[in-house]
Design a protein around this motif. Structure first.
Motif, PDB file in Angstrom:
ATOM      1  N   ASN A  83       0.819  -1.222   0.000  1.00 29.42           N
ATOM      2  CA  ASN A  83       0.000   0.000   0.000  1.00 29.42           C
ATOM      3  C   ASN A  83       0.850   1.269   0.000  1.00 29.42           C
ATOM      4  O   ASN A  83       0.362   2.343  -0.346  1.00 29.42           O
ATOM      5  N   GLU A  84       2.124   1.148   0.381  1.00 27.99           N
ATOM      6  CA  GLU A  84       3.013   2.298   0.376  1.00 27.99           C
ATOM      7  C   GLU A  84       3.587   2.602  -1.006  1.00 27.99           C
ATOM      8  O   GLU A  84       4.218   3.643  -1.203  1.00 27.99           O
ATOM      9  N   VAL A  85       3.360   1.701  -1.951  1.00 25.10           N
ATOM     10  CA  VAL A  85       3.883   1.898  -3.308  1.00 25.10           C
ATOM     11  C   VAL A  85       3.039   2.956  -4.024  1.00 25.10           C
ATOM     12  O   VAL A  85       1.813   2.821  -4.098  1.00 25.10           O
ATOM     13  N   PRO A  86       3.650   4.015  -4.560  1.00 21.27           N
ATOM     14  CA  PRO A  86       2.876   5.043  -5.273  1.00 21.27           C
ATOM     15  C   PRO A  86       2.249   4.497  -6.549  1.00 21.27           C
ATOM     16  O   PRO A  86       2.772   3.548  -7.150  1.00 21.27           O
ATOM     17  N   PRO A  87       1.122   5.054  -6.978  1.00 20.66           N
ATOM     18  CA  PRO A  87       0.387   4.542  -8.153  1.00 20.66           C
ATOM     19  C   PRO A  87       1.226   4.451  -9.425  1.00 20.66           C
ATOM     20  O   PRO A  87       1.025   3.534 -10.242  1.00 20.66           O
ATOM     21  N   HIS A  88       2.149   5.369  -9.624  1.00 26.20           N
ATOM     22  CA  HIS A  88       2.893   5.377 -10.883  1.00 26.20           C
ATOM     23  C   HIS A  88       3.891   4.211 -10.989  1.00 26.20           C
ATOM     24  O   HIS A  88       4.463   3.979 -12.070  1.00 26.20           O
ATOM     25  N   LEU A  89       4.101   3.473  -9.896  1.00 27.57           N
ATOM     26  CA  LEU A  89       5.025   2.331  -9.937  1.00 27.57           C
ATOM     27  C   LEU A  89       4.311   1.007 -10.207  1.00 27.57           C
ATOM     28  O   LEU A  89       4.933  -0.054 -10.182  1.00 27.57           O
TER      29      LEU A  89
ATOM     30  N   GLY B 147      -0.011  -8.373  -7.551  1.00 27.78           N
ATOM     31  CA  GLY B 147      -0.767  -8.224  -8.788  1.00 27.78           C
ATOM     32  C   GLY B 147      -2.195  -7.838  -8.479  1.00 27.78           C
ATOM     33  O   GLY B 147      -2.882  -8.535  -7.728  1.00 27.78           O
ATOM     34  N   ARG B 148      -2.639  -6.714  -9.044  1.00 26.57           N
ATOM     35  CA  ARG B 148      -3.985  -6.193  -8.775  1.00 26.57           C
ATOM     36  C   ARG B 148      -4.848  -6.382 -10.015  1.00 26.57           C
ATOM     37  O   ARG B 148      -4.505  -5.912 -11.102  1.00 26.57           O
ATOM     38  N   ALA B 149      -5.949  -7.095  -9.841  1.00 29.05           N
ATOM     39  CA  ALA B 149      -6.833  -7.383 -10.977  1.00 29.05           C
ATOM     40  C   ALA B 149      -7.402  -6.095 -11.552  1.00 29.05           C
ATOM     41  O   ALA B 149      -7.817  -5.201 -10.813  1.00 29.05           O
ATOM     42  N   ILE B 150      -7.421  -6.009 -12.878  1.00 25.07           N
ATOM     43  CA  ILE B 150      -7.972  -4.824 -13.544  1.00 25.07           C
ATOM     44  C   ILE B 150      -9.262  -5.154 -14.279  1.00 25.07           C
ATOM     45  O   ILE B 150      -9.887  -4.279 -14.869  1.00 25.07           O
TER      46      ILE B 150
ATOM     47  N   SER C 177      -2.459 -14.254 -18.976  1.00 26.94           N
ATOM     48  CA  SER C 177      -2.851 -14.130 -17.567  1.00 26.94           C
ATOM     49  C   SER C 177      -2.266 -12.879 -16.927  1.00 26.94           C
ATOM     50  O   SER C 177      -2.952 -12.165 -16.190  1.00 26.94           O
ATOM     51  N   SER C 178      -0.989 -12.603 -17.193  1.00 29.60           N
ATOM     52  CA  SER C 178      -0.344 -11.468 -16.529  1.00 29.60           C
ATOM     53  C   SER C 178      -0.932 -10.143 -16.973  1.00 29.60           C
ATOM     54  O   SER C 178      -0.931  -9.167 -16.214  1.00 29.60           O
ATOM     55  N   ARG C 179      -1.448 -10.077 -18.198  1.00 34.09           N
ATOM     56  CA  ARG C 179      -2.003  -8.809 -18.702  1.00 34.09           C
ATOM     57  C   ARG C 179      -3.364  -8.489 -18.096  1.00 34.09           C
ATOM     58  O   ARG C 179      -3.910  -7.404 -18.335  1.00 34.09           O
ATOM     59  N   GLN C 180      -3.919  -9.396 -17.307  1.00 32.75           N
ATOM     60  CA  GLN C 180      -5.178  -9.131 -16.622  1.00 32.75           C
ATOM     61  C   GLN C 180      -4.955  -8.459 -15.263  1.00 32.75           C
ATOM     62  O   GLN C 180      -5.899  -8.221 -14.527  1.00 32.75           O
ATOM     63  N   TYR C 181      -3.682  -8.172 -14.959  1.00 32.18           N
ATOM     64  CA  TYR C 181      -3.328  -7.568 -13.687  1.00 32.18           C
ATOM     65  C   TYR C 181      -2.391  -6.389 -13.908  1.00 32.18           C
ATOM     66  O   TYR C 181      -1.692  -6.306 -14.916  1.00 32.18           O
ATOM     67  N   SER C 182      -2.386  -5.499 -12.917  1.00 31.08           N
ATOM     68  CA  SER C 182      -1.379  -4.456 -12.830  1.00 31.08           C
ATOM     69  C   SER C 182      -0.417  -4.888 -11.730  1.00 31.08           C
ATOM     70  O   SER C 182      -0.857  -5.367 -10.672  1.00 31.08           O
ATOM     71  N   TRP C 183       0.901  -4.749 -11.964  1.00 28.48           N
ATOM     72  CA  TRP C 183       1.891  -5.350 -11.086  1.00 28.48           C
ATOM     73  C   TRP C 183       2.850  -4.320 -10.490  1.00 28.48           C
ATOM     74  O   TRP C 183       3.115  -3.290 -11.092  1.00 28.48           O
ATOM     75  N   THR C 184       3.340  -4.645  -9.311  1.00 30.23           N
ATOM     76  CA  THR C 184       4.412  -3.874  -8.710  1.00 30.23           C
ATOM     77  C   THR C 184       5.231  -4.808  -7.820  1.00 30.23           C
ATOM     78  O   THR C 184       4.774  -5.912  -7.476  1.00 30.23           O
ATOM     79  N   ARG C 185       6.419  -4.386  -7.467  1.00 29.85           N
ATOM     80  CA  ARG C 185       7.260  -5.206  -6.589  1.00 29.85           C
ATOM     81  C   ARG C 185       8.045  -4.298  -5.654  1.00 29.85           C
ATOM     82  O   ARG C 185       8.331  -3.133  -5.977  1.00 29.85           O
TER      83      ARG C 185
END
Length: 375
Positions: free
Chosen positions: A234-240, A278-281, A252-260
């Protein structure tokens, strides 16, 4: 899938496994049993309990001497030959087994209490060519291994009575590594998230892994403090947050937005630990979490492709249950469980090999399982 191709691939497996049987008649019964499982796969799942294998086949499963683990090794080698890819995945998971009402299909008497405390653990291989189970182990709860009143699984070897779940998983992975099965990542299912022994074993061997965890699981941040996975993400900014491009991401991976987020410093040069999310879009918004370990040069897209393929284990075992009855039945005998499961794996591997063979002949038939794009 043409019948001739299926028969050719199954016959290739039968030839490989023939040396594991001391008698020709035993080998013939095993072949007959695999065909029986495949024929059962074409019938309604609720009607299968009405059909029983012959007494000769049941004897082959429970009594006849043959090298069950040797056949397992033949299946693994065959799958590596037919489906092998440097982009392959090894997936570990434990599916649910058949209900007690289906035990009668294999003439297995119901157990006291209506169910087993035993867990079948599977190692599945997946690549752009398809997937198949290549190993299996049976974990028996401690209360059922001492031979007392609570023991419902008979014939368990003494040296395996106290085997732990992590040790069984490590044994399967060790066989895959020593058997030169080509793979890029090991995917550890959520049911094993609390067993850090498995992840430690993989790190000791510099094997890259993706381990499914829950949002509430605690991870070690770079500052040394432990915090919940969801709070760290939750501390990761949206642009990342990133969505993999079409030319490098899997379906499968394109159905999510990812960060690490990089976590705990690695003691091995050139290796890193990450918390991946991975956050479902599409559809209901949800976030999946993964602990990852791999090369420092690993890209976010590579992690996303591997993590989003974790569902392939469930798909593989579901198909194997439908097509060859892999996890459809419960057993009271340790030996019978391994015999049935191994021959089911052989049958499904032959079907997977037939699909891969036809894919080689006509690439347009791609099963869209796990794509090679990684960067």
């Amino acid at each position: 899938m043409t019948v001739n191709v299926v028969h050719a691939e199954l016959n290739a497996l039968y030839v490989r496994a023939s040396k594991r049987f001391a008698r020709v008649s035993s080998h013939a019964r095993a072949v007959e049993y695999v065909f029986w499982l495949i024929r059962m796969g074409g019938s309604d799942i609720h009607d299968r309990a009405l059909v029983r294998p012959s007494k000769q086949m049941q004897r082959m499963l429970g009594l006849t001497a043959w090298d069950i683990d040797g056949v397992r090794d033949d299946v693994r080698t065959y799958v590596a030959d037919r489906l092998g890819s440097r982009h392959g995945l090894l997936l570990i998971g434990a599916p649910e087994f058949g209900s007690s009402r289906r035990r009668q299909a294999l003439a297995v008497p119901p157990t006291e209490g209506g169910g087993h405390g035993n867990i079948g653990v599977f190692l599945v291989y997946a690549s752009p060519k398809g997937y198949a189970a290549i190993d299996r182990e049976l974990y028996t709860a401690e209360s059922r291994t001492g031979g007392g009143a609570g023991c419902q699984m008979t014939g368990i070897p003494e040296d395996l009575e106290q085997a732990t779940m992590p040790s069984l998983i490590q044994d399967m992975l060790e066989r895959a590594v020593s058997g030169y099965v080509p793979f890029a990542w090991v995917i550890v299912g959520a049911e094993f998230r609390e067993w850090g022994d498995v992840r430690a074993w993989l790190k000791q061997r510099n094997i890259s892994y993706v381990s499914v965890i829950r949002n509430s699981d605690e991870v070690s941040a770079l500052n040394g403090c432990c915090t919940r996975a969801d709070r760290l993400i939750n501390e990761v900014p949206p642009h990342l947050w990133r969505r993999p491009p079409i030319d490098v991401g899997t379906i499968s991976s394109r159905q999510y937005s990812w960060t690490r987020v990089k976590i705990q410093n690695s003691q091995v040069p050139g290796r890193e630990h990450w918390l991946l999310a991975g956050r479902a879009i599409i559809g209901q918004e949800s976030t999946d979490y993964f602990l990852c370990y791999g090369r420092r040069s690993t890209t976010l897209n590579e992690l996303a492709n591997a993590a989003s393929s974790s569902h392939l284990l469930g798909e593989c075992l579901k198909e194997a249950k439908r097509d060859v009855g892999l996890t459809l039945f419960d057993f009271d005998s340790w030996r019978t469980w391994y015999a049935h499961t191994t021959l089911s794996m052989l049958g499904f591997a032959g079907l997977a090999g037939a699909k891969a063979r036809m894919l080689d002949e006509d690439p347009a038939l791609s099963p869209q399982t796990y794509e090679e794009n990684s960067d």
